[in-house]
Motif scaffolding. Structure first.
Motif, short mmCIF file in Angstrom:
data_model
loop_
_atom_site.label_atom_id
_atom_site.label_comp_id
_atom_site.label_asym_id
_atom_site.label_seq_id
_atom_site.Cartn_x
_atom_site.Cartn_y
_atom_site.Cartn_z
N TRP A 144 0.84 -1.21 0.00
CA TRP A 144 0.00 0.00 0.00
C TRP A 144 0.87 1.25 0.00
O TRP A 144 0.58 2.23 -0.68
CB TRP A 144 -0.94 0.01 1.21
CG TRP A 144 -2.06 -0.99 1.22
CD1 TRP A 144 -2.41 -1.79 2.28
CD2 TRP A 144 -3.00 -1.29 0.17
NE1 TRP A 144 -3.51 -2.55 1.96
CE2 TRP A 144 -3.89 -2.27 0.67
CE3 TRP A 144 -3.18 -0.83 -1.12
CZ2 TRP A 144 -4.93 -2.79 -0.09
CZ3 TRP A 144 -4.22 -1.35 -1.89
CH2 TRP A 144 -5.08 -2.32 -1.37
N LYS A 145 1.96 1.21 0.79
CA LYS A 145 2.86 2.37 0.86
C LYS A 145 3.43 2.67 -0.53
O LYS A 145 3.44 3.82 -0.98
CB LYS A 145 4.04 2.08 1.80
CG LYS A 145 3.70 2.15 3.25
CD LYS A 145 3.93 3.56 3.77
CE LYS A 145 3.56 3.66 5.23
NZ LYS A 145 2.98 4.94 5.58
N ALA B 256 3.48 6.23 -5.53
CA ALA B 256 3.48 6.54 -6.97
C ALA B 256 2.22 7.31 -7.38
O ALA B 256 2.13 7.79 -8.51
CB ALA B 256 3.59 5.25 -7.77
N ARG B 257 1.24 7.39 -6.45
CA ARG B 257 0.01 8.14 -6.76
C ARG B 257 -0.40 8.97 -5.56
O ARG B 257 -1.50 8.82 -5.01
CB ARG B 257 -1.13 7.17 -7.10
CG ARG B 257 -0.88 6.36 -8.36
CD ARG B 257 -1.94 5.27 -8.47
NE ARG B 257 -1.60 4.29 -9.48
CZ ARG B 257 -0.72 3.32 -9.29
NH1 ARG B 257 -0.08 3.19 -8.14
NH2 ARG B 257 -0.47 2.45 -10.26
N PRO C 89 -1.88 6.72 6.22
CA PRO C 89 -2.51 7.21 4.99
C PRO C 89 -2.67 6.13 3.93
O PRO C 89 -3.72 6.03 3.29
CB PRO C 89 -1.55 8.31 4.52
CG PRO C 89 -0.89 8.79 5.76
CD PRO C 89 -0.75 7.58 6.63
N ALA C 90 -1.64 5.30 3.75
CA ALA C 90 -1.70 4.32 2.66
C ALA C 90 -2.61 3.14 3.03
O ALA C 90 -3.59 2.85 2.32
CB ALA C 90 -0.29 3.83 2.33
N SER C 91 -2.32 2.45 4.13
CA SER C 91 -3.10 1.25 4.48
C SER C 91 -4.58 1.60 4.67
O SER C 91 -5.46 0.85 4.25
CB SER C 91 -2.59 0.61 5.77
OG SER C 91 -1.37 -0.04 5.54
N ASN C 92 -4.84 2.74 5.29
CA ASN C 92 -6.24 3.09 5.57
C ASN C 92 -6.97 3.48 4.28
O ASN C 92 -7.98 2.87 3.91
CB ASN C 92 -6.29 4.23 6.60
CG ASN C 92 -7.70 4.53 7.02
OD1 ASN C 92 -8.39 3.70 7.60
ND2 ASN C 92 -8.17 5.73 6.71
N ALA D 202 11.38 -2.75 -2.49
CA ALA D 202 10.02 -3.28 -2.74
C ALA D 202 9.14 -2.33 -3.55
O ALA D 202 8.34 -2.79 -4.39
CB ALA D 202 9.34 -3.60 -1.40
N TRP D 203 9.24 -1.05 -3.31
CA TRP D 203 8.26 -0.13 -3.91
C TRP D 203 8.19 -0.17 -5.44
O TRP D 203 7.08 -0.04 -5.99
CB TRP D 203 8.53 1.31 -3.43
CG TRP D 203 8.06 1.54 -2.01
CD1 TRP D 203 7.39 0.65 -1.20
CD2 TRP D 203 8.22 2.73 -1.24
NE1 TRP D 203 7.15 1.21 0.02
CE2 TRP D 203 7.65 2.49 0.03
CE3 TRP D 203 8.81 3.96 -1.49
CZ2 TRP D 203 7.63 3.45 1.04
CZ3 TRP D 203 8.78 4.93 -0.49
CH2 TRP D 203 8.21 4.68 0.76
#
Ligand SMILES: Cc1cc2nc3c(=O)[nH]c(=O)nc-3n(C[C@H](O)[C@H](O)[C@H](O)COP(=O)(O)OP(=O)(O)OC[C@H]3O[C@@H](n4cnc5c(N)ncnc54)[C@H](O)[C@@H]3O)c2cc1C
Length: 385
Positions: free
Chosen positions: A85-86, A91-92, A178-181, A360-361
């Motif tokens: 998710w991160k 990237a967005r 922010p990402a996971s949620n 990973a990203w």
């Protein structure tokens, strides 16, 4: 309710306690939700991982020291969901901004705000939802499977906008991220994997809670909300290199609360926190613990700064401020704002990116399975497996 893991001592103790359960036990029991709030079958490490009070690599290393890789596969994959998710949001980043703007607009609509307020207060008449809304308010935590039911009922049964739901849980969760949620809510709503929504089911809720919680009258179909066009994908940020010779101030933020375990040798003069970079009490507790550790590790002063970092850096003769990489979110926004002002004073602000994210990203651009298939290779690159 178990205590939250916001200090490194507590997080490492919980990791040691949970590790024996991270293999087959986790794979078979992780989706059962105990209505009494005792979430012993899951690690509850998210509040610590979110702030990197412990690193993902440390957690996975400990688990793989105790279990063969095939038995720990499920747990490790879950840790990589956080990474996924991160990387996806990185990237967005526009998705985070857009979601917040939309939630603010929805909150301004009195009819929506009224229904949402009743749901948040646990007054929908759907027993399971109301139970979890109260649990969230009282504890700041919900089991992952409960989060999925809550998001689904909110969106498809109550007909409320998912963005407003994401804003609610972001404000309440101790592990708010922010990402996971944001992206988990999008996923439940059927917007992440196009056309594939998560529809909660009353019988399944009863079964997964040991018949303790009921949910009647749930939507039988998922009417996937209309999506706004996704903001364009951007290249991943590549932080500038650290200068080991420059006099350095280490800035601790809620994005990385164990920098002393990852930074290379630097000429460190002081460590600091900035009050405004903490979003919550939990952030402040984790930051304070990290500051104490950092000062002990580098044998330097520990400074709590109200806002003016440049004055602080100048007072200690520092021309470089090093902080943990801040992925998309409130800390990243503040750093992006203050970096140019610091530069005019001759101070460079460098974000230190962990290898975990750097490797990973780039594999988080499409679906989770793109990343999942690379997990064994990534773990080898970290020397973990
Ligand atoms: C609607 C919704 C909102 C969510 N909001 C957040 C949030 O704000 N912050 C947050 O950290 N997580 C969020 N999650 C993901 C997940 O629910 C939590 O990370 C998990 O429940 C934390 O409990 P745990 O540490 O006991 O997890 P465990 O089951 O013990 O998992 C171990 C670790 O893996 C990671 N993980 C597990 N499941 C997920 C997942 N589905 N997505 C991402 N990472 C995962 C977490 O770092 C977790 O600590 C959300 C999920 C949903 C469905």
């Amino acid at each position: 309710m178990p205590k939250f893991l916001l200090t490194r001592v507590d997080a490492l103790a919980r990791l040691a306690q949970f590790t024996p359960l991270a293999g087959t036990a986790y794979a078979t029991r992780r989706n059962f939700v105990r209505a009494d709030g005792d979430h012993a079958d899951v690690s509850r490490l998210s509040a610590a991982l979110r702030r990197r009070v412990v690193g993902e690599d440390e957690v996975v290393r400990a688990v793989l020291a105790a279990h063969p890789q095939d038995r720990a596969e499920k747990f490790i994959a879950e840790v990589f969901w956080r990474t996924y998710w991160k990387g996806w949001l990185e990237a967005r980043p526009g998705v985070w901004v857009q979601t917040q703007d939309q939630a603010a607009q929805q909150q301004a609509n009195p009819a929506i705000a009224r229904t949402a307020a009743a749901a948040i207060a646990g007054r929908t008449g759907i027993a399971a939802f109301d139970h979890w809304a109260r649990e969230l308010a009282e504890t700041g935590y919900l089991h992952n499977w409960a989060r999925m039911q809550v998001a689904s009922i909110w969106t498809f049964t109550l007909g409320l906008p998912w963005q407003l739901g994401a804003s609610w849980t972001y404000d309440r969760l101790i592990d708010a991220d922010p990402a996971s949620n944001t992206l988990s809510w999008r996923w439940v709503a059927g917007l992440h994997t196009a056309g594939k929504a998560y529809l909660a089911d009353g019988d399944r809720i009863a079964a997964m809670t040991g018949q303790h919680l009921r949910a009647e009258g749930l939507a039988s179909e998922a009417h996937i909300p209309q999506d706004t066009p996704l903001p364009p994908r951007i290249a991943l940020r590549e932080p500038a290199a650290l200068d080991p010779a420059k006099p350095t101030l280490v800035l601790i933020t809620p994005e990385d609360c164990s920098l002393e375990t990852v930074l290379p040798a630097l000429n460190i003069r002081a460590a600091a926190t900035v009050r405004d970079l903490a979003h919550s009490t939990a952030d402040r507790i984790a930051q304070a613990d990290a500051l104490t550790r950092a000062a002990a590790h580098w044998r330097c002063p520990a400074l709590e700064c109200s806002d003016d970092l440049s004055t602080l850096a100048c007072a200690y003769g520092c021309t470089q401020i090093v902080t943990g990489f801040a992925p998309t979110g409130p800390v990243a926004s503040v750093l992006a704002r203050i970096a140019p002002a610091l530069a005019t004073q001759g101070i460079t602000l460098i974000e230190h990116q962990r290898e975990w994210d750097r490797l990973a990203w780039p594999h988080c651009t499409t679906g989770f399975f793109q990343l999942k298939s690379r997990i064994p290779g990534l773990l080898r690159q970290h020397g973990i497996a």
